[in-house]
Motif scaffolding. Structure first.
Motif, PDB file in Angstrom:
ATOM      1  N   SER A  72       0.691  -1.423  -0.092  1.00 40.18           N
ATOM      2  CA  SER A  72      -0.081   0.043  -0.078  1.00 40.18           C
ATOM      3  C   SER A  72       0.770   1.177  -0.120  1.00 40.18           C
ATOM      4  CB  SER A  72      -0.880  -0.016   1.336  1.00 40.18           C
ATOM      5  OG  SER A  72      -0.017   0.142   2.384  1.00 40.18           O
ATOM      6  N   GLY A 122      -7.588  -0.186  14.744  1.00 39.82           N
ATOM      7  CA  GLY A 122      -8.707  -0.871  13.807  1.00 39.82           C
ATOM      8  C   GLY A 122      -8.962  -0.082  12.648  1.00 39.82           C
ATOM      9  N   THR A 123      -9.012   1.200  12.626  1.00 40.13           N
ATOM     10  CA  THR A 123      -9.369   1.934  11.630  1.00 40.13           C
ATOM     11  C   THR A 123      -8.177   1.808  10.750  1.00 40.13           C
ATOM     12  OG1 THR A 123     -10.687   3.546  12.641  1.00 40.13           O
ATOM     13  CG2 THR A 123      -9.739   4.336  10.785  1.00 40.13           C
ATOM     14  N   TYR A 124      -6.779   1.983  11.077  1.00 34.43           N
ATOM     15  CA  TYR A 124      -5.807   2.148   9.965  1.00 34.43           C
ATOM     16  C   TYR A 124      -5.575   0.869   9.330  1.00 34.43           C
ATOM     17  CZ  TYR A 124      -4.476   6.845  11.875  1.00 34.43           C
ATOM     18  OH  TYR A 124      -4.644   8.212  12.077  1.00 34.43           O
ATOM     19  N   LEU A 125      -5.773  -0.243  10.005  1.00 30.23           N
ATOM     20  CA  LEU A 125      -5.595  -1.629   9.430  1.00 30.23           C
ATOM     21  C   LEU A 125      -6.528  -1.758   8.126  1.00 30.23           C
ATOM     22  CD1 LEU A 125      -5.162  -3.836  12.304  1.00 30.23           C
ATOM     23  CD2 LEU A 125      -3.468  -3.291  10.608  1.00 30.23           C
ATOM     24  N   GLN A 126      -7.803  -0.734   8.103  1.00 27.68           N
ATOM     25  CA  GLN A 126      -8.415  -1.074   6.955  1.00 27.68           C
ATOM     26  C   GLN A 126      -7.922  -0.431   5.755  1.00 27.68           C
ATOM     27  OE1 GLN A 126     -12.387   0.603   7.767  1.00 27.68           O
ATOM     28  NE2 GLN A 126     -12.397  -0.080   9.932  1.00 27.68           N
ATOM     29  N   SER A 127      -6.728   0.268   5.831  1.00 29.03           N
ATOM     30  CA  SER A 127      -5.997   0.823   4.778  1.00 29.03           C
ATOM     31  C   SER A 127      -4.820   0.010   4.210  1.00 29.03           C
ATOM     32  CB  SER A 127      -5.373   2.306   5.240  1.00 29.03           C
ATOM     33  OG  SER A 127      -6.577   3.246   5.531  1.00 29.03           O
ATOM     34  N   ASN A 128      -4.774  -1.446   4.971  1.00 28.24           N
ATOM     35  CA  ASN A 128      -3.793  -2.230   4.759  1.00 28.24           C
ATOM     36  C   ASN A 128      -2.546  -1.580   4.735  1.00 28.24           C
ATOM     37  OD1 ASN A 128      -2.884  -4.885   3.846  1.00 28.24           O
ATOM     38  ND2 ASN A 128      -3.008  -4.297   1.822  1.00 28.24           N
ATOM     39  N   SER A 150      -3.406  -9.386  12.533  1.00 26.43           N
ATOM     40  CA  SER A 150      -3.167  -8.709  11.238  1.00 26.43           C
ATOM     41  C   SER A 150      -1.887  -9.125  10.547  1.00 26.43           C
ATOM     42  CB  SER A 150      -3.035  -7.173  11.677  1.00 26.43           C
ATOM     43  OG  SER A 150      -1.793  -6.875  12.311  1.00 26.43           O
TER      44      SER A 150
END
Length: 342
Positions: A72, A122-128, A150
């Motif tokens: 990413s 949790g939010t930032y992991l959605q951005s891979n 993760s």
């Protein structure tokens, strides 16, 4: 594509790479290569594609590039404060280390809260993200579980772990607290107080180092500690000095867990007519820019904040690239800045 056609494309949706390629008169794959791997195409072709990008206002889709490349080019960074000079210098080091590889940084402020840290991760992991840089070693059980599941590489900053498998860059907060206390003991002080605020994990480890040194000297006394959970400020330092002298009036030196507390303590001594260091020695931690210019100048612990950020980001970048780092734990040490206040 004319300007009117570009305008219609914007109105109907996002400008795509295919539109850029058509505008430049090249294949879509060629346009992609000119943007993501410019060294693989000629200068003339790069110029054509660059002009098309500007003409159309194209913004590369990082999510699509991440799917195609399995990267990413995003690094998530969590710090407990964005106003504290300690962490702004850490962030500067991170930025400089990652600039060369065109990484984007997602910066999160946990506000010293486990709940906020959990939400941000949790939010930032959605951005891979390709990796994460976290402040400190202690996290909630839920955060530990999320990070384990993760499989995203993580480098911890600011302290040193006893787990040799953990990627860490920093210095021993415990040893730093111990070193400052021993310095005061070597100067002949016996009633050494400790003032702590915020009570984050770094403050608590410094306090442990202080207690260990006082215990070894046979001088440990719970009355010599003033610890509060309030955020560290100059005003709080002035207030806590008063509390310390009320509960331990024979105190002859004070080790403050942060420089701002120490600044407040010195100002309060001046208001009370207490001579520093003749009557009361004052020490701090972190060597903030103003500390050398206090009157008297502040004895403190110098910490390599910029280098911590730079080396942590460099270590994470190597792990992301699949390189085996020669050292998973980088201890950058600290410096005792002996000045006039002690």
């Amino acid at each position: 594509m004319t300007k009117s056609q570009a305008g219609r494309s914007r109105a109907s949706g996002r400008i795509t790479l295919a539109m850029v390629a058509k505008h430049a008169g090249v294949a879509t794959m060629t346009a992609s290569r000119a943007i993501t791997q410019p060294d693989m195409v000629s200068q003339a072709l790069r110029d054509r594609v660059d002009k098309a990008v500007i003409d159309l206002g194209y913004v590369p889709n990082r999510a699509a590039r991440a799917l195609a490349s399995s990267q990413s080019k995003v690094i998530a960074v969590l710090v407990p404060s964005l106003s504290n000079a300690v962490f702004t210098e850490v962030l500067a080091g991170i930025q400089d280390a990652l600039d060369a590889d065109d990484y984007q940084i997602l910066i999160g402020n946990t506000r010293y809260s486990d709940q906020e840290e959990e939400k941000l991760i949790g939010t930032y992991l959605q951005s891979n993200p390709d990796g994460m840089l976290l402040s400190g070693l202690t996290h909630s059980e839920r955060v530990q579980q999320i990070l384990t599941n993760s499989r995203v590489p993580v480098v911890s900053m600011m302290d040193m772990s006893t787990d040799p498998s953990q990627l860490t860059v920093g210095f021993s907060q415990f040893q730093a607290g111990q070193a400052m206390t021993r310095y005061l003991l070597d100067k002949g002080h016996k009633r050494i107080g400790f003032i702590g605020a915020q009570l984050d994990e770094r403050t608590l480890r410094r306090a442990e180092g202080y207690r260990q040194a006082m215990h070894e000297a046979g001088l440990a006394d719970a009355r010599l500690e003033v610890m509060v959970a309030e955020p560290s400020t100059i005003a709080l330092g002035a207030e806590l000095l008063g509390r310390m002298l009320a509960q331990a009036p024979d105190c002859d030196a004070i080790f403050c867990c942060n420089d701002d507390l120490a600044h407040g303590a010195i100002y309060q001594c001046q208001r009370r007519g207490i001579s520093v260091p003749t009557q009361l020695a004052i020490c701090g931690f972190n060597d903030l820019p103003a500390s050398a210019w206090m009157n008297p100048s502040l004895t403190t612990i110098g910490t390599p904040r910029y280098r911590i950020g730079f080396e942590a980001a460099t270590l994470l970048r190597a792990v992301i690239k699949g390189e085996a780092p020669p050292n998973r734990q980088i201890d950058l040490g600290f410096t005792l800045m002996a000045r006039e206040s002690a």
